[in-house]
Write a protein that holds these residues in place. Structure first.
Motif, PDB file in Angstrom:
ATOM      1  N   VAL A 183       7.324  10.953   1.622  1.00  0.00           N
ATOM      2  CA  VAL A 183       6.189  10.104   1.247  1.00  0.00           C
ATOM      3  C   VAL A 183       6.601   8.627   1.262  1.00  0.00           C
ATOM      4  O   VAL A 183       5.779   7.737   1.509  1.00  0.00           O
ATOM      5  CB  VAL A 183       5.644  10.529  -0.140  1.00  0.00           C
ATOM      6  N   GLN A 184       7.887   8.357   1.048  1.00  0.00           N
ATOM      7  CA  GLN A 184       8.386   6.974   1.059  1.00  0.00           C
ATOM      8  C   GLN A 184       8.134   6.290   2.404  1.00  0.00           C
ATOM      9  O   GLN A 184       8.059   5.066   2.477  1.00  0.00           O
ATOM     10  CB  GLN A 184       9.881   6.942   0.736  1.00  0.00           C
ATOM     11  N   GLU A 190       1.211   0.159   3.176  1.00  0.00           N
ATOM     12  CA  GLU A 190       0.509  -0.394   2.016  1.00  0.00           C
ATOM     13  C   GLU A 190      -0.806   0.346   1.731  1.00  0.00           C
ATOM     14  O   GLU A 190      -1.875  -0.250   1.594  1.00  0.00           O
ATOM     15  CB  GLU A 190       0.242  -1.888   2.219  1.00  0.00           C
ATOM     16  N   ILE A 191      -0.675   1.657   1.679  1.00  0.00           N
ATOM     17  CA  ILE A 191      -1.843   2.485   1.379  1.00  0.00           C
ATOM     18  C   ILE A 191      -1.684   3.110  -0.005  1.00  0.00           C
ATOM     19  O   ILE A 191      -0.584   3.084  -0.574  1.00  0.00           O
ATOM     20  CB  ILE A 191      -2.027   3.593   2.438  1.00  0.00           C
TER      21      ILE A 191
END
Length: 195
Positions: A183-184, A190-191
Motif C-alpha cells: 500500500v506504501q 497522494e490519494i
C-alpha cells in the motif's frame, strides 16, 4: 599500519579478532580470505581488492573504500555504518548481505543486479540511480531508505517492510510486493484509501 598487513597479497587466510580502527590497509589483495569478529572503524582500504571473501560478525564503520573492488564478497552478521560504496570500482562489485545492520550507507549509481539482502536492516541508506534489477530484499527492514531513479525491475520486496518506493521515479516492472506493505506504493499518488 598493523603488522598483520605488511604483505601485498593474502590468499586463503583467516583473520580473527583483528582491530584496525583508523589504520591504513591500502592497495592490498585479499583472495578467498575470511574476516571474523574484526573491527574496522575509520579504516582506509583505498585501492584494495577483495575476491571471494567473507566478513562475519565484523564491525565496519566510516571506513574508506575508494577504488576498491569487491568480487563475490559476503557480509554475514556484520554492522556496516556510514560507508560510501560509490567510491568503489564498479567493474567488480558483487556483494551479498545476510543478517546485517546496514546503516547510513550510500549505494548510488552502482551496478547491483541480483544482489541479495537477506534478513537485514537497511536504515537510512541511499540507492540513487542504482541498478537493483532482480535484487532480493528477503525479510529486510528498509526503514527510511531512499530509492530514487533506481532500476528495481524484477526485484523481490515480497517479505520486506518499511520501504518507501515511488513508482513514478523508479522502474518497478515485474517487481514483487505483498500486502499490506505494498500500500506504501500509493503514497506517491497522494490519494486517500478507505478501509
Amino acid at each position: 599500519m598493523s603488522q598483520l598487513f605488511t604483505e601485498q597479497l593474502f590468499n586463503n587466510q583467516t583473520f580473527k579478532g583483528v582491530d584496525l580502527d583508523q589504520e591504513h590497509v591500502r592497495t592490498k589483495e585479499f583472495d578467498r580470505c575470511r574476516f571474523s569478529n574484526c573491527h574496522f572503524s575509520a579504516c582506509n582500504f583505498a585501492g584494495s581488492e577483495f575476491s571471494e571473501c567473507v566478513f562475519r560478525h565484523c564491525s565496519i564503520s566510516l571506513s574508506k573504500f575508494a577504488d576498491c573492488s569487491f568480487k563475490n564478497v559476503r557480509f554475514d552478521k556484520c554492522k556496516l555504518i556510514g560507508i560510501d560504496f560509490t567510491k568503489c570500482t564498479i567493474n567488480f562489485f558483487e556483494l551479498t548481505f545476510s543478517k546485517c545492520l546496514i546503516d547510513n550507507c550510500n549505494f548510488s549509481t552502482l551496478p547491483m543486479k541480483k544482489t541479495v539482502f537477506d534478513d537485514s536492516v537497511l536504515r537510512e541508506c541511499v540507492f540513487g540511480e542504482t541498478d537493483l534489477t532482480k535484487a532480493t530484499f528477503d525479510q529486510c527492514d528498509l526503514d527510511r531508505t531512499i530509492f530514487h531513479n533506481t532500476k528495481l525491475d524484477g526485484a523481490d520486496f515480497s517479505s520486506a517492510k518499511h520501504y518507501t518506493i515511488n513508482p513514478l521515479s523508479n522502474a518497478i516492472k515485474g517487481a514483487k510486493f505483498s500486502l499490506p506493505e505494498a500500500v506504501q506504493l500509493l503514497n506517491a499518488f497522494e490519494i486517500e484509501l478507505e478501509t
